[in-house]
Design a protein around this motif. Structure first.
Motif, PDB file in Angstrom:
ATOM      1  N   SER A  94       0.900  -1.193  -0.119  1.00 20.70           N
ATOM      2  CA  SER A  94       0.090  -0.102   0.084  1.00 20.70           C
ATOM      3  C   SER A  94       0.826   1.110   0.033  1.00 20.70           C
TER       4      SER A  94
ATOM      5  N   THR B  22      -7.604   1.778  -0.527  1.00 18.32           N
ATOM      6  CA  THR B  22      -7.910   1.447  -1.841  1.00 18.32           C
ATOM      7  C   THR B  22      -8.593   2.513  -2.442  1.00 18.32           C
TER       8      THR B  22
ATOM      9  N   GLN C 235     -11.856   2.602  -1.149  1.00 19.11           N
ATOM     10  CA  GLN C 235     -11.881   3.327   0.122  1.00 19.11           C
ATOM     11  C   GLN C 235     -11.560   4.791  -0.190  1.00 19.11           C
ATOM     12  N   ASN C 236     -10.884   5.335  -0.810  1.00 16.93           N
ATOM     13  CA  ASN C 236     -10.642   6.577  -1.109  1.00 16.93           C
ATOM     14  C   ASN C 236     -11.777   7.373  -1.326  1.00 16.93           C
TER      15      ASN C 236
ATOM     16  N   GLN D 100      -9.986  -0.627 -11.526  1.00 18.18           N
ATOM     17  CA  GLN D 100      -8.983  -0.207 -10.666  1.00 18.18           C
ATOM     18  C   GLN D 100      -9.513  -0.158  -9.113  1.00 18.18           C
TER      19      GLN D 100
ATOM     20  N   THR E 109     -10.210  -2.078  -6.825  1.00 13.18           N
ATOM     21  CA  THR E 109      -9.528  -2.475  -5.744  1.00 13.18           C
ATOM     22  C   THR E 109      -8.063  -2.354  -5.513  1.00 13.18           C
ATOM     23  N   LYS E 110      -7.557  -1.602  -6.293  1.00 13.67           N
ATOM     24  CA  LYS E 110      -6.076  -1.521  -6.202  1.00 13.67           C
ATOM     25  C   LYS E 110      -5.626  -0.308  -5.020  1.00 13.67           C
ATOM     26  N   TYR E 111      -4.410  -0.110  -4.783  1.00 18.15           N
ATOM     27  CA  TYR E 111      -4.102   0.958  -4.197  1.00 18.15           C
ATOM     28  C   TYR E 111      -3.262   2.106  -5.067  1.00 18.15           C
TER      29      TYR E 111
ATOM     30  N   GLN F 139      -0.193   1.729  -7.005  1.00 18.81           N
ATOM     31  CA  GLN F 139      -0.130   0.905  -8.078  1.00 18.81           C
ATOM     32  C   GLN F 139      -0.915   1.415  -9.485  1.00 18.81           C
TER      33      GLN F 139
END
Lengths: 408, 249
Positions: free
Chosen positions: A406, B102, B105-106, B138, B140-142, B145
């Motif tokens: 992360s 993620t 979540q952002n 995208q 579920t990505k952080y 990434q």
């Protein structure tokens, strides 16, 4: 020689690579070659010497016949099942939590299971304690390994209700452990002055780490507060505590404080030491947390505030989680330090792991042993300290790795 | 007095001044922006354009003058500030996504914690917005990434998730690699055509020409000149404006 099967004698690529590496790194120049040879000779002779001493040393029985003192000091033998029950309780909690939350918790649980498993092997050879009521040490350790590992699949399968049970259980875990070990409510009371050894070290270290965490975070936030009174108080506290050695804080807690507090003399010696260790650790933790907070780009706070999050939400959802992740190595380093620093409580009359060992060394039984038993005994203690510290640092490494994805 | 009641102006700045120590960053900036208007603010670096746009949601505090946003006057009362921030979305030069969360979540964080919406509703809305900015896959990505252009589009979606009445863009394409500028500008153009009130600090004059209703040119903490893109590009009235435009066009 050269003729028979010359093709089969070509070294495998692995060996070739090794030879190249050794040449390039250890024998690249004549003086590097000399340094390598001297160091290898020194290392080998030291190892041979150590192995020879380990084999002929006669002091080993001291630590092992007195393992009860080292682990639990003068805790009554017929009550020894209670500290064991406390360990198993925590193991079961940790195992189930690992199944429910996975991730970091699972890493901690597996690390704990490995440590307990490794300790169980030498524990098989331990003699029984006279009049002991409880499991043999190796069986207690093996049971906790089983609980840790069995809890994972059980926790994974259980419903969401287990999550809430576990949260409540963790919040109350420390009081429950103390209740089991100290007694009251139905169980005979075991005074804290009978506690000692590894048990005392662990109880002090865990309470110090767990309790100093919220205090340290609060101090770090307070030091960044806009309100001058809060800020000045936090700065004064942190700088005052950091300005004195732990020994001083322990003396303050144990000798001076009772003079100032009404009825202070009745405050338990263990609690005094626990408070001193916690307050001391909190000041250092606060500075670590503050460092983590300051390393965050200002844009993080700005973005959170621009979204309408208030100061409290911004702190607990955005800045603090990032700061804490960044300082995991520092936090674990501090925990390891605290774990070993608890040995200073000897000076206020508590017998921790090191204190117990010192006592064993001084027993008259070993007067006849040539050279005394202190080398062997302290090596055993060192191994115990090392196993716990090393577990913490491995777990820390795994936690860092799991956070790495992360990051940028 | 009549100013706050008059017409459909959603942002009203009157004589806004700000100092950093003895340095005056803004000197008496007055600007009225109508509902649905797209305003581009440009000017040389150090001209106070970023500082100005950041006073509109109180990331910078002004010391003199009056700012009224959607009928709420900006005072030091934290309730007013929070009320304004709920209605004003902001996109930053450095994206400022939350790296520990993620993409999903952002975007859902503020709707859940500030608007009190349910997780399910917020996530459905977030997917819709990600679809709109073209990166639904995208979720579920952080952030770490994603490419810069993708991150900036997530940042736009994050601001839009609060259903703001106004969007502020603070040099949204300045930190991007050239090939990613277009994907972000395209999203901004769609937004502008959809009727969003926008204030953009940017040097993208193609964008300004295409969708801006008005261009404001600032220098030394003051508004030097303002006008429609056609008027300003074709016939700047001030020497400083002419010089600046000749350097960037």
């Amino acid at each position: 020689m050269v003729t028979d099967g010359a093709t089969a004698r070509i070294p495998s690529p692995d060996i070739q690579r090794m030879v190249t590496w050794v040449r390039a790194n250890l024998f690249s120049t004549w003086y590097n070659a000399v340094i390598t040879i001297v160091l290898v000779y020194g290392l080998i002779s030291a190892l041979v010497g150590l192995a020879g001493w380990v084999a002929q040393a006669q002091g080993w029985p001291a630590a092992f016949t007195n393992m009860k003192l080292i682990l639990a000091w003068t805790y009554p033998n017929d009550q020894i099942w209670r500290p064991q029950l406390a360990v198993l309780f925590v193991a079961a909690l940790l195992g189930l939590s690992a199944g429910v939350w996975r991730g970091v918790v699972q890493l901690v649980a597996i690390g704990a299971a490995l440590t307990a498993g490794i300790l169980a092997v030498p524990a098989i050879g331990l003699p029984e304690f006279a009049g002991m009521v409880g499991l043999p040490s190796w069986l207690a350790l093996a049971t906790s390994v089983a609980l840790l590992l069995l809890g994972i699949p059980i926790g994974r399968r259980a419903g969401g209700w287990l999550r809430w049970v576990l949260i409540i259980a963790w919040i109350t875990a420390y009081p429950i452990v103390i209740l089991i070990v100290r007694g009251g409510i139905g169980l005979p009371v075991v005074e804290t002055k009978l506690w000692g050894g590894l048990m005392l070290t662990l109880l002090l270290a865990i309470s110090g780490i767990v309790l100093s965490f919220p205090i340290g975070v609060a101090l770090a936030l307070g030091r960044r507060s806009r309100l001058p009174i809060i800020r000045i108080f936090c700065i004064a506290y942190i700088e005052l505590i950091r300005g004195v050695p732990l020994v001083t804080v322990l003396y303050m807690g144990s000798l001076l404080l009772p003079l100032f507090l009404p009825g202070g003399e009745s405050v338990d010696q263990f609690i005094r030491a626990m408070v001193a260790v916690t307050l001391f650790s909190a000041a250092y933790l606060a500075e670590n947390v503050r460092g983590g907070l300051q390393a965050l780009p200002a844009g993080q706070t700005e973005a959170a505030r621009a979204l309408g999050l208030n100061v409290v939400q911004t702190t607990f959802l955005i800045t603090l989680p990032q700061a804490l992740r960044a300082i995991v190595p520092l936090l674990v380093g501090q925990s390891i330090g605290l774990f070993k620093d608890t040995s200073l409580v000897v000076i206020v009359g508590l017998i921790d792991l090191l204190g117990a060992a010192q006592n064993v060394v001084g027993q008259p039984d070993w007067l006849g042993t040539p050279g005394g038993v202190w080398r062997e005994t302290f090596l055993v203690i060192a191994a115990l300290y090392w196993v716990f510290s090393f577990t913490m640092s491995r777990v820390s490494k795994r936690i860092e790795d799991s956070f790495a994805k992360s990051r940028h | 007095m009549s100013a706050t009641l008059q017409g459909d102006d959603i942002i009203i700045c009157e004589g806004v001044s700000k100092w950093y120590g003895s340095f005056q960053a803004l000197s008496g900036v007055s600007l009225r922006i109508a509902r649905g208007e797209v305003v581009v603010v440009c000017g040389p670096s150090g001209s106070g354009k970023s500082t100005f746009i950041r006073t509109i949601n109180r990331l910078e505090e002004h010391q003199v003058g009056r700012i009224t946003v959607d009928g709420i006057e900006m005072t030091s009362d934290i309730r007013n500030i929070d009320a304004i921030r709920r209605e004003v979305g902001m996109v930053f030069q450095q994206f400022n996504l939350f790296p520990h969360l993620t993409v999903m979540q952002n975007i859902t964080l503020a709707p859940i914690w500030v608007r009190g919406r349910t997780r399910r509703a917020s996530e459905a809305r977030a997917l819709e917005l990600l679809e709109r900015v073209g990166i639904a896959e995208q979720a579920t990505k952080y952030p770490g990434q994603l490419s810069g252009g993708q991150q900036q589009r997530v940042a736009i979606a994050r601001a839009l998730a609060m259903d703001p009445k106004i969007m502020l863009f603070d040099e949204p394409t300045s930190a991007l690699d050239p090939e990613m500028v277009k994907e972000v500008l395209d999203v901004m153009k769609t937004l502008a055509r959809g009727g969003m009130t926008m204030v953009c600090v940017t040097h993208e004059m193609g964008f300004a020409r295409e969708v801006a209703d008005r261009i404001v040119f600032m220098d030394h903490g003051q508004i030097v000149e303002e006008g429609t893109p056609e008027a300003l590009f074709a016939n700047p009235q001030q020497e400083r404006t002419r010089l600046f435009l000749s350097q960037i066009l």
